[in-house]
Design a protein around this motif. Structure first.
Motif, PDB file in Angstrom:
ATOM      1  N   PHE A   1      -3.314  -0.632 -12.087  1.00  0.00           N
ATOM      2  CA  PHE A   1      -4.444  -1.244 -12.191  1.00  0.00           C
ATOM      3  C   PHE A   1      -5.957  -0.630 -12.604  1.00  0.00           C
ATOM      4  O   PHE A   1      -6.919  -1.191 -12.845  1.00  0.00           O
ATOM      5  CB  PHE A   1      -4.913  -2.063 -11.001  1.00  0.00           C
ATOM      6  N   TRP A   2      -5.375   0.951 -13.026  1.00  0.00           N
ATOM      7  CA  TRP A   2      -6.591   1.759 -13.763  1.00  0.00           C
ATOM      8  C   TRP A   2      -7.016   1.226 -15.021  1.00  0.00           C
ATOM      9  O   TRP A   2      -6.156   0.727 -15.687  1.00  0.00           O
ATOM     10  CB  TRP A   2      -6.266   3.156 -13.752  1.00  0.00           C
ATOM     11  N   GLY A   3      -8.214   1.161 -15.459  1.00  0.00           N
ATOM     12  CA  GLY A   3      -8.854   0.709 -16.424  1.00  0.00           C
ATOM     13  C   GLY A   3      -8.594  -0.803 -16.702  1.00  0.00           C
ATOM     14  O   GLY A   3      -8.899  -1.179 -18.161  1.00  0.00           O
ATOM     15  N   THR A   4      -8.690  -1.524 -15.982  1.00  0.00           N
ATOM     16  CA  THR A   4      -8.564  -2.889 -15.794  1.00  0.00           C
ATOM     17  C   THR A   4      -9.883  -3.682 -15.633  1.00  0.00           C
ATOM     18  O   THR A   4      -9.698  -5.006 -15.857  1.00  0.00           O
ATOM     19  CB  THR A   4      -7.254  -3.753 -15.090  1.00  0.00           C
ATOM     20  N   GLY A   5     -10.848  -3.126 -15.158  1.00  0.00           N
ATOM     21  CA  GLY A   5     -12.083  -3.730 -14.474  1.00  0.00           C
ATOM     22  C   GLY A   5     -11.884  -4.208 -13.038  1.00  0.00           C
ATOM     23  O   GLY A   5     -13.193  -4.551 -12.826  1.00  0.00           O
ATOM     24  N   VAL A   6     -10.945  -3.974 -12.663  1.00  0.00           N
ATOM     25  CA  VAL A   6     -10.786  -4.312 -11.149  1.00  0.00           C
ATOM     26  C   VAL A   6     -11.589  -3.276 -10.343  1.00  0.00           C
ATOM     27  O   VAL A   6     -12.345  -3.717  -9.455  1.00  0.00           O
ATOM     28  CB  VAL A   6      -9.027  -4.014 -10.787  1.00  0.00           C
ATOM     29  N   PHE A   7     -11.619  -2.149 -10.606  1.00  0.00           N
ATOM     30  CA  PHE A   7     -12.596  -1.221  -9.822  1.00  0.00           C
ATOM     31  C   PHE A   7     -13.871  -1.560  -9.955  1.00  0.00           C
ATOM     32  O   PHE A   7     -14.442  -1.704  -8.983  1.00  0.00           O
ATOM     33  CB  PHE A   7     -12.274   0.310 -10.484  1.00  0.00           C
ATOM     34  N   LYS A   8     -14.638  -1.781 -11.008  1.00  0.00           N
ATOM     35  CA  LYS A   8     -16.029  -1.946 -11.345  1.00  0.00           C
ATOM     36  C   LYS A   8     -16.341  -3.354 -10.566  1.00  0.00           C
ATOM     37  O   LYS A   8     -17.186  -3.232  -9.962  1.00  0.00           O
ATOM     38  CB  LYS A   8     -16.257  -2.118 -12.771  1.00  0.00           C
ATOM     39  N   GLU A   9     -15.494  -4.414 -10.690  1.00  0.00           N
ATOM     40  CA  GLU A   9     -15.977  -5.592 -10.020  1.00  0.00           C
ATOM     41  C   GLU A   9     -15.635  -5.260  -8.465  1.00  0.00           C
ATOM     42  O   GLU A   9     -16.610  -5.986  -7.929  1.00  0.00           O
ATOM     43  CB  GLU A   9     -14.984  -6.853 -10.434  1.00  0.00           C
TER      44      GLU A   9
ATOM     45  N   LEU B   1       0.717  -1.173   0.096  1.00  0.00           N
ATOM     46  CA  LEU B   1       0.181  -0.001   0.203  1.00  0.00           C
ATOM     47  C   LEU B   1       0.974   1.320   0.052  1.00  0.00           C
ATOM     48  O   LEU B   1       0.519   2.170  -0.668  1.00  0.00           O
ATOM     49  CB  LEU B   1      -1.010  -0.217   1.102  1.00  0.00           C
ATOM     50  N   LEU B   2       1.963   1.077   0.727  1.00  0.00           N
ATOM     51  CA  LEU B   2       2.855   2.321   0.872  1.00  0.00           C
ATOM     52  C   LEU B   2       3.452   2.735  -0.830  1.00  0.00           C
ATOM     53  O   LEU B   2       3.427   3.670  -1.121  1.00  0.00           O
ATOM     54  CB  LEU B   2       3.969   2.130   1.743  1.00  0.00           C
ATOM     55  N   ALA B   3       3.854   1.541  -1.375  1.00  0.00           N
ATOM     56  CA  ALA B   3       4.394   1.758  -2.839  1.00  0.00           C
ATOM     57  C   ALA B   3       3.417   2.139  -3.785  1.00  0.00           C
ATOM     58  O   ALA B   3       3.636   3.007  -4.522  1.00  0.00           O
ATOM     59  CB  ALA B   3       5.031   0.414  -3.281  1.00  0.00           C
ATOM     60  N   LEU B   4       2.136   1.786  -3.480  1.00  0.00           N
ATOM     61  CA  LEU B   4       1.183   1.883  -4.587  1.00  0.00           C
ATOM     62  C   LEU B   4       0.180   3.139  -4.307  1.00  0.00           C
ATOM     63  O   LEU B   4      -0.086   4.035  -5.332  1.00  0.00           O
ATOM     64  CB  LEU B   4       0.230   0.643  -4.477  1.00  0.00           C
ATOM     65  N   LEU B   5       0.132   3.556  -3.055  1.00  0.00           N
ATOM     66  CA  LEU B   5      -0.855   4.676  -2.687  1.00  0.00           C
ATOM     67  C   LEU B   5      -0.059   6.042  -2.594  1.00  0.00           C
ATOM     68  O   LEU B   5      -0.607   7.177  -2.415  1.00  0.00           O
ATOM     69  CB  LEU B   5      -1.758   4.476  -1.663  1.00  0.00           C
ATOM     70  N   ASN B   6       1.206   6.062  -2.736  1.00  0.00           N
ATOM     71  CA  ASN B   6       1.891   7.447  -2.584  1.00  0.00           C
ATOM     72  C   ASN B   6       2.605   7.868  -3.844  1.00  0.00           C
ATOM     73  O   ASN B   6       3.262   8.980  -3.592  1.00  0.00           O
ATOM     74  CB  ASN B   6       3.233   7.100  -1.471  1.00  0.00           C
ATOM     75  N   THR B   7       1.965   7.409  -4.978  1.00  0.00           N
ATOM     76  CA  THR B   7       2.631   7.904  -6.209  1.00  0.00           C
ATOM     77  C   THR B   7       1.801   9.169  -6.502  1.00  0.00           C
ATOM     78  O   THR B   7       0.706   9.305  -6.017  1.00  0.00           O
ATOM     79  CB  THR B   7       2.425   7.048  -7.392  1.00  0.00           C
ATOM     80  N   GLU B   8       2.428  10.213  -7.233  1.00  0.00           N
ATOM     81  CA  GLU B   8       1.883  11.544  -7.427  1.00  0.00           C
ATOM     82  C   GLU B   8       0.217  11.286  -8.088  1.00  0.00           C
ATOM     83  O   GLU B   8      -0.511  11.985  -7.796  1.00  0.00           O
ATOM     84  CB  GLU B   8       2.780  12.284  -8.253  1.00  0.00           C
ATOM     85  N   GLU B   9       0.315  10.498  -9.137  1.00  0.00           N
ATOM     86  CA  GLU B   9      -1.132  10.344  -9.793  1.00  0.00           C
ATOM     87  C   GLU B   9      -1.924   9.863  -8.934  1.00  0.00           C
ATOM     88  O   GLU B   9      -3.436  10.136  -8.975  1.00  0.00           O
ATOM     89  CB  GLU B   9      -0.980   9.375 -10.892  1.00  0.00           C
ATOM     90  N   VAL B  10      -1.543   8.819  -8.103  1.00  0.00           N
ATOM     91  CA  VAL B  10      -2.821   8.328  -7.140  1.00  0.00           C
ATOM     92  C   VAL B  10      -3.243   9.319  -5.777  1.00  0.00           C
ATOM     93  O   VAL B  10      -4.366   9.533  -5.662  1.00  0.00           O
ATOM     94  CB  VAL B  10      -2.276   7.101  -6.402  1.00  0.00           C
ATOM     95  N   ALA B  11      -2.196   9.915  -5.312  1.00  0.00           N
ATOM     96  CA  ALA B  11      -2.327  10.592  -4.192  1.00  0.00           C
ATOM     97  C   ALA B  11      -2.879  12.170  -4.446  1.00  0.00           C
ATOM     98  O   ALA B  11      -3.173  12.995  -3.602  1.00  0.00           O
ATOM     99  CB  ALA B  11      -1.075  10.891  -3.471  1.00  0.00           C
ATOM    100  N   ARG B  12      -3.096  12.496  -5.867  1.00  0.00           N
ATOM    101  CA  ARG B  12      -3.266  13.839  -6.249  1.00  0.00           C
ATOM    102  C   ARG B  12      -4.802  14.275  -5.786  1.00  0.00           C
ATOM    103  O   ARG B  12      -4.881  15.498  -5.197  1.00  0.00           O
ATOM    104  CB  ARG B  12      -3.507  13.877  -7.588  1.00  0.00           C
ATOM    105  N   PHE B  13      -5.700  13.575  -5.416  1.00  0.00           N
ATOM    106  CA  PHE B  13      -6.920  13.888  -4.800  1.00  0.00           C
ATOM    107  C   PHE B  13      -7.615  13.318  -3.932  1.00  0.00           C
ATOM    108  O   PHE B  13      -8.884  12.863  -3.371  1.00  0.00           O
ATOM    109  CB  PHE B  13      -7.985  13.697  -6.140  1.00  0.00           C
TER     110      PHE B  13
END
Length: 223
Positions: free
Chosen positions: A130-138, A52-64
């Motif tokens: 994992f954006w745009g892979t269908g993971v969010f919707k499911e 979670l530290l590696a994936l959620l602290n990137t600029e594009e993820v943490a922007r909003f």
């Protein structure tokens, strides 16, 4: 839920269980595992902190979103806090994993807005690979079903910054209805941002899931 309810300075506190009318449920002891075709949602574990530290602290993820913890120890404290709030019956947090793998790639959160969990707010964040892979919707489908069928929620709210095009699109995809704009309601990096308030009502969700009845028209011959 761009503004996460967790705060490090509150880490040792547990929100009190609401009035005696709140009925304890098995989910307060342990969250049930939710399985789809490509994702499995389970309770967070301390071992999820590094991913979670590696994936959620990137600029594009943490922007909003409000700033996530910046250390493994910080995420471990956050994970322990989620367990205490789930036990209190006020909040749940699911880790998103892919089928066949046990690495957390994101989270879904739900917190109560009233004593009986009739109104709740949800939020979510996934690692950008994992954006745009269908993971969010499911994952979202599984969480919404749990919210309405198990938690007993009747109104599920969400907030997204007006500038967050991906977040707004994701909520609309799930059938959320835009209700209003909350002006200057979210502060990020010293800027006050407008947010859109969305809601999904249980009745609307169940109506969308119900099959449309087939109607037959019988023609009448006039002599």
């Amino acid at each position: 839920m761009e503004k996460m309810p967790y705060r490090p300075q509150l880490d040792t506190r547990t929100l009190p269980v609401s009035s005696g009318e709140f009925v304890s449920s098995d989910w307060q002891k342990r969250l049930p595992v939710l399985k789809g075709t490509q994702v499995t949602l389970r309770e967070l574990r301390a071992s999820d902190a590094p991913s979670l530290l590696a994936l959620l602290n990137t600029e594009e993820v943490a922007r909003f979103i409000s700033p996530p913890p910046t250390t493994v120890e910080g995420f471990e404290q956050f994970i322990a806090w989620t367990h205490r709030q789930r036990t209190a019956g006020t909040y749940i947090c699911y880790a998103v994993t892919l089928q066949g793998f046990d690495t957390a790639i994101g989270i879904f959160q739900v917190r109560q807005h009233d004593a009986n969990f009739a109104t709740a707010e949800w939020g979510f964040v996934l690692g950008s690979p994992f954006w745009g892979t269908g993971v969010f919707k499911e994952s979202a489908d599984l969480v919404i079903e749990f919210v309405f069928d198990t938690l007993g929620v009747h109104r599920l709210e969400a907030r997204a910054a007006v500038l967050n095009g991906r977040g707004n699109g994701a909520l609309l995809k799930m059938g959320a209805v835009q209700e209003c704009v909350l002006r200057k309601s979210f502060v990020h990096d010293g800027q006050s941002l407008d947010q859109v308030l969305y809601a999904i009502l249980e009745d609307d969700w169940r109506a969308m899931r119900s099959p449309t009845p087939v109607r037959f028209t019988i023609a009448t011959r006039v002599h």
